[in-house]
Scaffold this motif. Structure first.
Motif, short mmCIF file in Angstrom:
data_model
loop_
_atom_site.label_atom_id
_atom_site.label_comp_id
_atom_site.label_asym_id
_atom_site.label_seq_id
_atom_site.Cartn_x
_atom_site.Cartn_y
_atom_site.Cartn_z
N PHE A 120 21.90 11.02 60.79
CA PHE A 120 22.11 9.67 60.26
C PHE A 120 23.50 9.26 60.68
O PHE A 120 24.47 9.90 60.27
CB PHE A 120 22.00 9.65 58.73
N LEU A 150 26.12 11.95 61.52
CA LEU A 150 25.98 13.17 60.72
C LEU A 150 24.64 13.85 60.95
O LEU A 150 23.58 13.26 60.69
CB LEU A 150 26.13 12.80 59.23
N VAL A 161 21.88 15.88 59.81
CA VAL A 161 21.39 16.24 58.48
C VAL A 161 20.36 17.36 58.57
O VAL A 161 20.28 18.22 57.69
CB VAL A 161 20.80 14.99 57.79
N PRO A 189 21.76 23.48 48.15
CA PRO A 189 22.66 22.59 47.40
C PRO A 189 22.29 21.12 47.59
O PRO A 189 21.59 20.77 48.54
CB PRO A 189 24.03 22.86 48.04
N ASN A 190 22.75 20.28 46.70
CA ASN A 190 22.53 18.83 46.83
C ASN A 190 23.03 18.36 48.19
O ASN A 190 24.09 18.76 48.65
CB ASN A 190 23.29 18.07 45.74
N GLY A 191 22.22 17.51 48.83
CA GLY A 191 22.62 16.97 50.12
C GLY A 191 22.37 17.90 51.30
O GLY A 191 22.74 17.60 52.43
N ALA A 192 21.72 19.04 51.06
CA ALA A 192 21.48 20.03 52.12
C ALA A 192 20.52 19.51 53.19
O ALA A 192 20.52 19.98 54.32
CB ALA A 192 20.93 21.32 51.51
N GLY A 193 19.67 18.54 52.79
CA GLY A 193 18.70 18.00 53.76
C GLY A 193 17.25 18.30 53.40
O GLY A 193 16.34 18.06 54.20
N LYS A 194 16.99 18.77 52.18
CA LYS A 194 15.64 19.19 51.78
C LYS A 194 14.65 18.02 51.82
O LYS A 194 13.57 18.13 52.39
CB LYS A 194 15.67 19.82 50.37
N THR A 195 15.03 16.91 51.17
CA THR A 195 14.14 15.75 51.14
C THR A 195 13.97 15.17 52.54
O THR A 195 12.86 14.79 52.94
CB THR A 195 14.67 14.69 50.16
N THR A 196 15.05 15.15 53.30
CA THR A 196 14.96 14.66 54.68
C THR A 196 13.99 15.52 55.49
O THR A 196 13.16 14.99 56.24
CB THR A 196 16.36 14.68 55.34
N GLU A 253 10.66 18.34 43.87
CA GLU A 253 11.14 18.46 42.49
C GLU A 253 10.12 17.93 41.47
O GLU A 253 10.41 16.96 40.74
CB GLU A 253 12.48 17.73 42.35
N HIS A 271 15.17 22.74 42.02
CA HIS A 271 16.52 23.23 41.66
C HIS A 271 16.48 24.23 40.52
O HIS A 271 17.40 25.03 40.37
CB HIS A 271 17.42 22.06 41.26
N1 LIG Z 1 18.40 7.23 54.94
C1 LIG Z 1 19.57 7.86 54.99
N2 LIG Z 1 20.64 7.31 55.64
C2 LIG Z 1 21.81 7.93 55.70
N3 LIG Z 1 22.06 9.14 55.18
C3 LIG Z 1 21.06 9.75 54.53
C4 LIG Z 1 19.77 9.14 54.39
N4 LIG Z 1 18.97 10.00 53.70
C5 LIG Z 1 19.72 11.06 53.42
N5 LIG Z 1 20.97 10.92 53.91
C6 LIG Z 1 22.05 11.91 53.82
O1 LIG Z 1 21.54 13.10 54.35
C7 LIG Z 1 21.99 14.23 53.62
C8 LIG Z 1 20.80 15.03 53.12
O2 LIG Z 1 20.12 14.29 52.12
P1 LIG Z 1 18.81 14.80 51.42
O3 LIG Z 1 18.39 13.74 50.49
O4 LIG Z 1 17.83 15.24 52.46
O5 LIG Z 1 19.34 16.07 50.64
P2 LIG Z 1 18.61 17.00 49.55
O6 LIG Z 1 18.77 18.39 50.00
O7 LIG Z 1 17.23 16.52 49.30
O8 LIG Z 1 19.53 16.76 48.27
P3 LIG Z 1 19.15 16.73 46.68
O9 LIG Z 1 19.07 18.17 46.26
O10 LIG Z 1 20.34 16.05 46.07
O11 LIG Z 1 17.87 15.98 46.51
C9 LIG Z 1 22.89 13.70 52.53
O12 LIG Z 1 24.21 13.77 52.99
C10 LIG Z 1 22.45 12.26 52.39
O13 LIG Z 1 23.49 11.45 51.94
#
Ligand SMILES: Nc1ncnc2c1ncn2[C@@H]1O[C@H](COP(=O)(O)OP(=O)(O)OP(=O)(O)O)[C@@H](O)[C@H]1O
Ligand SMILES: [Mg+2]
Length: 254
Positions: free
Chosen positions: A14, A17, A19, A38-45, A173, A204
């Motif tokens: 993104f 960065l 991800v 951890p939060n922001g690791a990229g799991k949902t992505t 989750e 989590h």
């Molecule tokens: N559409 C987007 N545009 C820009 N950055 C994004 C976008 N979606 C996610 N990110 C960034 O990508 C990184 C990973 O986000 P993601 O939501 O995949 O993390 P996560 O592991 O699911 O976190 P959580 O445990 O908090 O749900 C984060 O830094 C987030 O800010």
């Protein structure tokens, strides 16, 4: 066994960065995998790349050995890759039964029929009954979504996903925001899922992870740093380091 789902060398950035940085993962029928990190690791992505809700910059996704890299979410769902619906996608004024009827009719390509007529379809009614009882929702079948507890709404999301007869189920989750008193229902539902279904759950709550998962995958800063049995994950040095600053101790997460 051959994988039912395979992610190969997925990459996603993104802006500048990265991800998701070269992530590969295979799921086999019957797998029970927890994806943690951890939060922001990229799991949902990662899940969004797998479902096709997001386009990867590079890499491939295969379902049952066939590439779906260039297919959208609907085609991937049709091939058996289903994520749980989000609560926000439920209709507040529709009942649990009506939601399931719509999902089943949609799956079978019968949405042109009047939604109200599903009660005259014995097979649809039987299937709705089974799904409701699997998820412990029998008593709220005729309640509107707005009238049922949040935990039950999340169970309904899982029921809707199952109505599509998935081969792979992705849960982001499922217990988040559900009161402690109701998480047992979700756990029981997860324990009751079809044995040959492959399940990947982002979670989590480590207690839930340890009860559910037979395999744990840890994602940190967009890369897989651990993939192995639950008993080994808390002892892993890289995992401990990844969680420092996020959680004092991975075992105590949430
Ligand atoms: N559409 C987007 N545009 C820009 N950055 C994004 C976008 N979606 C996610 N990110 C960034 O990508 C990184 C990973 O986000 P993601 O939501 O995949 O993390 P996560 O592991 O699911 O976190 P959580 O445990 O908090 O749900 C984060 O830094 C987030 O800010
Ligand atoms: Mg997330």
């Amino acid at each position: 066994m051959s994988p039912i789902l395979e992610a190969r060398n997925l990459q996603k950035a993104f802006g500048g960065l990265k991800v998701i940085d070269d992530v590969s993962l295979r799921l086999e029928p019957g797998d029970r995998v927890a994806l943690i990190g951890p939060n922001g690791a990229g799991k949902t992505t990662f899940v969004n790349l797998v479902t096709g809700n997001l386009r990867s910059d590079s890499g491939d996704v295969l379902i049952g050995g066939a590439s779906v890299t260039h297919s959208g979410p609907a085609e991937r769902a049709h091939r058996g890759l289903v994520r749980s619906f989000q609560v926000t996608r439920l209709f507040q004024d529709m009942t649990a039964e009506e939601h399931l009827a719509l999902a089943i009719l949609e799956r079978d390509g019968k949405t042109h029929r009047l939604a109200g007529s599903y009660r005259a379809m014995p097979q649809v009614m039987r299937e709705i009954g089974i799904l409701l009882s699997t998820l412990g929702l029998g008593t709220v079948a005729h309640r509107k979504v707005r009238e049922i507890a949040y935990g039950q709404q999340r169970l309904l999301e899982i029921a809707l996903a199952l109505a599509l007869r998935p081969k792979v189920l992705l849960l982001d989750e499922p217990a988040a925001g559900v009161p402690q008193s109701d998480t047992g229902r979700i756990e029981a539902a997860l324990a009751d899922l079809p044995a040959d279904l492959a399940v990947l759950m982002i979670e989590h709550d480590m207690d839930l992870v340890f009860r559910f998962a037979r395999r744990v995958v840890v994602l940190a800063a967009g890369a897989i740093i651990f993939d192995g049995p639950p008993q080994a994950v808390t002892r892993d040095q890289r995992v401990r380091e990844a969680y420092l600053g996020s959680y004092a101790n991975v075992r105590r997460a949430h």
